[in-house]
Design a protein around this motif. Structure first.
Motif, PDB file in Angstrom:
ATOM      1  N   ILE C  15       0.846  -1.201   0.000  1.00 49.19           N
ATOM      2  CA  ILE C  15       0.000   0.000   0.000  1.00 49.19           C
ATOM      3  C   ILE C  15       0.873   1.239   0.000  1.00 49.19           C
ATOM      4  O   ILE C  15       0.684   2.170  -0.793  1.00 49.19           O
ATOM      5  N   LEU C  16       1.880   1.220   0.875  1.00 49.58           N
ATOM      6  CA  LEU C  16       2.765   2.381   0.932  1.00 49.58           C
ATOM      7  C   LEU C  16       3.475   2.590  -0.408  1.00 49.58           C
ATOM      8  O   LEU C  16       3.601   3.711  -0.908  1.00 49.58           O
ATOM      9  N   PHE C  17       3.914   1.495  -1.006  1.00 53.41           N
ATOM     10  CA  PHE C  17       4.602   1.583  -2.289  1.00 53.41           C
ATOM     11  C   PHE C  17       3.689   2.178  -3.345  1.00 53.41           C
ATOM     12  O   PHE C  17       4.074   3.075  -4.110  1.00 53.41           O
ATOM     13  N   ALA C  18       2.430   1.678  -3.388  1.00 51.90           N
ATOM     14  CA  ALA C  18       1.500   2.176  -4.398  1.00 51.90           C
ATOM     15  C   ALA C  18       1.205   3.649  -4.184  1.00 51.90           C
ATOM     16  O   ALA C  18       1.118   4.428  -5.148  1.00 51.90           O
ATOM     17  N   LEU C  19       1.087   4.058  -2.929  1.00 53.61           N
ATOM     18  CA  LEU C  19       0.833   5.479  -2.655  1.00 53.61           C
ATOM     19  C   LEU C  19       2.009   6.321  -3.151  1.00 53.61           C
ATOM     20  O   LEU C  19       1.818   7.351  -3.809  1.00 53.61           O
ATOM     21  N   GLY C  20       3.214   5.849  -2.829  1.00 53.50           N
ATOM     22  CA  GLY C  20       4.392   6.588  -3.300  1.00 53.50           C
ATOM     23  C   GLY C  20       4.421   6.665  -4.814  1.00 53.50           C
ATOM     24  O   GLY C  20       4.724   7.702  -5.414  1.00 53.50           O
ATOM     25  N   LEU C  21       4.053   5.568  -5.461  1.00 53.69           N
ATOM     26  CA  LEU C  21       4.044   5.531  -6.923  1.00 53.69           C
ATOM     27  C   LEU C  21       3.057   6.528  -7.479  1.00 53.69           C
ATOM     28  O   LEU C  21       3.354   7.278  -8.422  1.00 53.69           O
ATOM     29  N   GLY C  22       1.842   6.519  -6.847  1.00 53.37           N
ATOM     30  CA  GLY C  22       0.831   7.466  -7.309  1.00 53.37           C
ATOM     31  C   GLY C  22       1.328   8.891  -7.187  1.00 53.37           C
ATOM     32  O   GLY C  22       1.226   9.691  -8.113  1.00 53.37           O
ATOM     33  N   GLY C  23       1.927   9.187  -6.021  1.00 49.76           N
ATOM     34  CA  GLY C  23       2.448  10.537  -5.823  1.00 49.76           C
ATOM     35  C   GLY C  23       3.516  10.866  -6.855  1.00 49.76           C
ATOM     36  O   GLY C  23       3.528  11.957  -7.424  1.00 49.76           O
ATOM     37  N   LEU C  24       4.367   9.911  -7.141  1.00 50.86           N
ATOM     38  CA  LEU C  24       5.420  10.127  -8.139  1.00 50.86           C
ATOM     39  C   LEU C  24       4.824  10.503  -9.481  1.00 50.86           C
ATOM     40  O   LEU C  24       5.348  11.345 -10.218  1.00 50.86           O
ATOM     41  N   MET C  25       3.681   9.829  -9.814  1.00 51.16           N
ATOM     42  CA  MET C  25       3.139  10.044 -11.146  1.00 51.16           C
ATOM     43  C   MET C  25       2.347  11.333 -11.265  1.00 51.16           C
ATOM     44  O   MET C  25       2.340  11.949 -12.319  1.00 51.16           O
ATOM     45  N   PHE C  26       1.632  11.725 -10.195  1.00 51.95           N
ATOM     46  CA  PHE C  26       0.780  12.901 -10.448  1.00 51.95           C
ATOM     47  C   PHE C  26       1.266  14.186  -9.806  1.00 51.95           C
ATOM     48  O   PHE C  26       0.663  15.221 -10.048  1.00 51.95           O
ATOM     49  N   ARG C  27       2.329  14.158  -9.055  1.00 51.44           N
ATOM     50  CA  ARG C  27       2.828  15.426  -8.538  1.00 51.44           C
ATOM     51  C   ARG C  27       3.811  16.042  -9.524  1.00 51.44           C
ATOM     52  O   ARG C  27       4.594  15.339 -10.164  1.00 51.44           O
ATOM     53  N   ARG C  28       3.727  17.354  -9.657  1.00 50.45           N
ATOM     54  CA  ARG C  28       4.672  18.016 -10.547  1.00 50.45           C
ATOM     55  C   ARG C  28       5.800  18.707  -9.778  1.00 50.45           C
ATOM     56  O   ARG C  28       6.846  18.955 -10.339  1.00 50.45           O
ATOM     57  N   ASN C  29       5.498  19.007  -8.556  1.00 54.34           N
ATOM     58  CA  ASN C  29       6.516  19.653  -7.744  1.00 54.34           C
ATOM     59  C   ASN C  29       7.629  18.652  -7.438  1.00 54.34           C
ATOM     60  O   ASN C  29       7.389  17.551  -6.967  1.00 54.34           O
ATOM     61  N   MET C  30       8.828  19.065  -7.687  1.00 53.06           N
ATOM     62  CA  MET C  30       9.914  18.109  -7.558  1.00 53.06           C
ATOM     63  C   MET C  30      10.154  17.681  -6.118  1.00 53.06           C
ATOM     64  O   MET C  30      10.589  16.563  -5.862  1.00 53.06           O
ATOM     65  N   ILE C  31       9.814  18.545  -5.163  1.00 53.84           N
ATOM     66  CA  ILE C  31       9.969  18.150  -3.762  1.00 53.84           C
ATOM     67  C   ILE C  31       9.083  16.957  -3.459  1.00 53.84           C
ATOM     68  O   ILE C  31       9.510  15.962  -2.868  1.00 53.84           O
ATOM     69  N   PHE C  32       7.849  17.036  -3.958  1.00 56.26           N
ATOM     70  CA  PHE C  32       6.916  15.937  -3.697  1.00 56.26           C
ATOM     71  C   PHE C  32       7.333  14.674  -4.437  1.00 56.26           C
ATOM     72  O   PHE C  32       7.158  13.562  -3.954  1.00 56.26           O
TER      73      PHE C  32
END
Lengths: 637, 209, 102
Positions: C15-32
């Motif tokens: 679950i944590l991995f998938a959440l991180g993946l989702g964040g990786l894909m839809f965030r544009r801010n490089m910090i996120f």
């Protein structure tokens, strides 16, 4: 040059050592070749001719000295110059072997070759590229001498290929005309087919006997094989294949008539006197193999008989005087093969020698006619020349008499009669009849040639304005060869007794006289018929212009249509294939492949957006797909 | 123990959601710290106290402080948060979230098939075990880690250099290259000057087929 | 209730991995983006620890150590890149740094 001569004379006077002289026979022509080749056109006409003729003349002189020494001590001599290559047990040497057979060939090559070279100096005057001409001619003599002197098959093969190459170069000598180039191609390719057989035969002999040395092969072969063994038959057939290509026998004969595209001295030297008889020499040299292979030997005789009949008929219907002589050469070599086929090897070599004399004479005379008549060689456009060209006429008459075997006075009679007698003694009636029919045909076409060229009225301006040839280079070769073509030439007995086995007619005399009479009668009848038909009653030939007669004439004119047959069965399919390949059928497939790859590449490069998130999404999709398929697979099992 | 696992797991998931959905970078970092601490709690509950301690010290302590430093250095204000809010539209996050969900489902499905039957009762994983292993057969790993950190150090200090601020120069392929690549044109001064502003010359060797 | 099933630990990691993946894909801010990467790495480490405790193997911890090292290295390099990005483009939107396409 003087030093060389003095060295020669001292050598002659002191030891008559042939071992010293033997290499000179091919080194001198090689030297001539090198001088001419490296002069790069700086030599003038006279100096080129001097080098070209002089080298062969010296070689002929050396040969004469060797022959004198050989007459005093007729023992075969061997000398090894150096080892060519040494790979394990395979150590073919650069060795020379001199025996009666080689000496006979050597005499023909250098002697007749010298006179032809001399004549060429007259024939080629005013033509371009005389240096090139003599370079090739000397190279040819060099190769041919190597061919006959080599004591192993490898050296023989070197000479064999060398003469083939020179033949190609000289046939296409007038290279500006593409037809000559095609004729050279044809000769080269067809003889190459034969050469492949010869090479395979060599490989076979080497693999079975472990040596390429001719003397060793001839001693080992009877121990290794029974007579009629399949292997030895195969080897003999392969050697025969090589001989057929080189000697223009059925079915590899079609190149010889086209080879007349070269200068006439070339036709005389290469395509009449020496190279085309190399096949006869090969079979005689390898007689031990052929004696073990009765089928191959019989096939040799049959092919010879068929060729002499085929070529005899073809010669009847030619209009080009050189083509008539070309077909007659085929026919005469057919006689030699016939003699070989009945086991009379020495007779074949004897006929080879006399044939070299009279056919060289005929070709040189033809060359004299051609040059005198401004390069007109169509018999229908000549005629009435005998007053204007007495020397050429004399050459044609004497040479023609020898060709047609005029009884008693011509050299050809003695050798041809001997062949027929050997065929009878070997109990080969079929071959004998073929030989007799061939003799009749020979007389007919000879008379047709002489009458058509020299009698009647001149048919064209070229013939009417013929210029008589002058000079030593023109006269001497014709005179000497004419003398050799008479019975005087037949007195030269090749010293073959120790080298070649005696023919079947040796020591038998029953029926010899009757056969001689029959052969003489045939020849005379043919001549009489020829005079009647072509000289006196030309109207009798009128049927040959219509209907069946015209068809037959056409058939013979095209030499039974072998060219057309080969053209349709081999040349055209091959060229079609080549044309197909030229348009890159297979390449097209690969081009398509490349295009596909390129298309895929273009498509994939679209995905290269530079957007990081897109890449991540793609990776996720890929990973998901892989995991899903993994899951499905594990579920399936 | 089990209760601790589930509770801290839930906390970790919620905090992570907070990280990825938060428009404010500072809040995001704090949520991440919470998430990491929760995961450390999970480690404790699973009986791996050494790992948990490392998680707190290194992850939540060191790495997150690095993040905080950077965020503070960039001094992102309210405008940045507004920008983030604009970017976080359902249209943007729906597709990627679906993809991630599919991957998650696949993973869980695979786990379900695995059927390991193992129960974690806690304990056993001590620092001693890890230490003997690490400095015994897996020594190479330590070396590799050291090398990796060194490389990261060098890279970071090189890439992070800002003093010679090169102006965002245009990409090379937007520059006129003829002047550098081609010999001096043989045109007389009065002629039209060579084409300098147009398309770059086709040097890729594109096959015309 | 006697201990936690290993699957549950792994599901949490997923679950944590998938959440991180989702964040990786839809965030544009490089910090996120970088934080999402940290989340994913952390999830991987969690999976290692779960497996290690589940099978009583110290190797899980060893791998976790490696993951932490990796995360530290990644974070330092990533943050250096982030600073560089901000200097060049005055924004943290990673989509602007898309010039290096094929």
């Amino acid at each position: 040059m003087m030093e060389l001569l003095t060295t020669l004379s001292t050598t002659v006077s002191t030891t008559l050592s042939t071992t010293m002289l033997l290499p000179l026979t091919f080194l001198l022509p090689l030297l001539g070749t090198l001088i001419l080749a490296f002069s790069r056109g700086t030599l003038g006409y006279r100096s080129s001719a001097l080098v070209g003729v002089g080298s062969i003349g010296l070689a002929a002189l050396v040969t004469a000295v060797i022959a004198l020494g050989f007459a005093a001590d007729p023992a075969p001599q061997n000398m090894t110059l150096w080892t060519w290559i040494s790979v394990g047990d395979f150590t073919p040497s650069m060795g020379l072997a001199l025996d009666g057979l080689a000496l006979t060939m050597l005499g023909v090559i250098t002697g007749v070759g010298f006179f032809i070279h001399l004549f060429a100096a007259w024939y080629m005057r005013g033509e371009e590229g005389i240096t090139r001409f003599y370079t090739y001619m000397n190279l040819f003599v060099f190769s041919m001498v190597l061919l006959v002197l080599g004591d192993n098959l490898l050296l023989l093969f070197l000479g064999w290929e060398g003469v083939g190459m020179c033949s190609y170069l000289l046939i296409s000598y007038y290279y500006q005309n593409s037809a000559n180039g095609w004729a050279g191609f044809k000769a080269f390719i067809i003889t190459r087919i034969g050469d492949v057989f010869l090479a395979i035969g060599m490989f076979l002999l080497f693999s079975r006997l472990g040596t390429l040395d001719i003397a060793e092969i001839l001693t080992l072969a009877p121990k290794a094989w029974q007579a009629g063994d399949t292997t030895v038959e195969l080897a003999a057939f392969l050697l025969l294949g090589g001989a057929l290509g080189k000697s223009a026998q059925l079915p590899l004969h079609t190149w010889l008539a086209d080879a007349m595209a070269g200068p006439t001295p070339v036709s005389a030297l290469i395509h009449a006197a020496t190279m085309v008889t190399a096949g006869v020499y090969l079979i005689a040299r390898m007689h031990g193999i052929f004696e073990l292979a009765p089928v191959a030997l019989y096939a040799t005789g049959v092919i010879g008989a068929l060729t002499l009949l085929m070529a005899g008929f073809a010669a009847l219907a030619q209009t080009d005087i050189k083509r008539v002589l070309a077909y007659s050469t085929m026919s005469q070599i057919g006689y030699m093969f016939l003699a070989l086929g009945v086991g009379a090897f020495d007779t074949a070599i004897f006929h080879l020698m006399t044939h070299a004399f009279f056919k060289a004479l005929l070709f040189l005379s033809a060359g004299a006619v051609i040059v005198s008549c401004h390069h007109e060689q169509d018999m229908r456009r000549l005629g009435g020349l005998w007053r204007k060209l007495p020397l050429a006429y004399m050459g044609f008459v004497v040479g023609g008499a020898a060709l047609a075997a005029l009884p008693l006075v011509s050299a050809g009679f003695y050798s041809k009669d001997e062949i027929l007698w050997q065929a009878l003694a070997a109990d080969q009636q079929g071959l004998l009849i073929a030989g007799l029919v061939g003799a009749l045909l020979t007389s007919l076409y000879t008379l047709r040639l002489i009458i058509g060229t020299f009698h009647g009225v001149a048919q064209s301006d070229n013939a009417r304005h013929a210029e008589t040839g002058r000079g030593l280079a023109h006269g001497l070769p014709l005179l000497v060869l004419a003398v050799l073509s008479t019975f005087l030439g037949a007195w030269i007995t090749p010293p073959l007794s120790g080298v070649l086995p005696p023919g079947p007619g040796e020591g038998v005399h029953a029926g010899h006289g009757a056969l001689e009479l029959m052969a003489a009668a045939t020849a005379l009848a043919g001549m009489a018929l020829g005079v009647w038909l072509f000289g006196l009653k030309r109207s009798w030939l009128r049927p040959a212009k219509h209907g069946m007669g015209a068809g037959l004439w056409q058939l013979w004119h095209h030499a039974w249509g072998f060219d057309i047959l080969y053209d349709w069965t081999l040349v055209r399919p091959y060229r079609g294939l080549v044309a197909l390949l030229k348009s890159d059928v297979i390449e097209g497939f690969f081009r398509l492949l490349a295009k596909l790859v390129r298309l895929v590449h273009l498509g994939l490069s679209r995905t290269q957006t530079g957007r990081l998130r897109g890449y991540a999404a793609t990776m996720v999709i890929g990973a998901t797909l892989i995991l899903l398929s993994l899951a499905l697979m594990t579920q399936g099992t | 123990m089990e209760l601790a696992f589930y509770l801290s797991g839930l906390t970790a998931v919620l905090a992570t959601l907070g990280v990825i959905a938060n428009p404010n970078p500072v809040h995001g970092v704090l949520y991440l710290v919470v998430s990491l601490l929760a995961v450390a709690m999970v480690f404790f509950s699973l009986g791996a106290p050494f790992a948990g301690a490392l998680e707190i010290i290194v992850y939540a302590g060191a790495i997150m402080v690095l993040f905080v430093f950077v965020v503070m250095m960039l001094n992102l204000g309210q405008a940045a948060a507004e920008q983030e809010r604009l970017w976080l539209k359902p249209r943007t996050w729906l597709g990627p979230s679906l993809l991630a969900a599919v991957l998650l489902l696949t993973l869980i499905g695979l786990l379900w098939q695995g059927n390991t039957q193992a129960m974690i009762e806690g304990g056993g994983l001590t620092a001693k075990g890890a230490g003997t292993l690490l400095y015994g057969p897996w020594l190479l790993l330590v070396e590799l880690g050291a090398l990796l950190l060194l490389a990261a150090l060098v890279t970071a200090s090189h890439v992070g250099r800002t003093t010679p601020v090169a102006a965002p120069s245009p990409a090379p392929r937007d520059m006129p290259t003829q002047a550098a690549d081609q010999p001096v044109p043989r045109t007389t001064p009065g002629d039209k000057p060579p084409n300098t502003g147009g398309k770059p010359p086709n040097t890729g060797g594109e096959e015309v087929s | 209730m006697n201990g936690v099933p290993m699957e549950h630990g792994l599901v949490l990691a997923s679950i944590l991995f998938a959440l991180g993946l989702g964040g990786l894909m839809f965030r544009r801010n490089m910090i996120f983006v970088l934080m999402s990467l940290e989340i994913m790495l952390n999830a991987a480490g969690l999976a290692f620890i779960v497996a290690g405790t589940g099978w009583q193997q110290p190797e899980g911890q060893v791998m976790f150590l490696l993951v932490i090292t990796l995360a530290a290295a990644e974070a330092s390099v990533g943050l250096a890149l982030l600073i560089q990005l901000y200097h060049r483009f005055k924004t943290l939107n990673i989509d602007v740094a898309s010039r290096m396409r094929g």
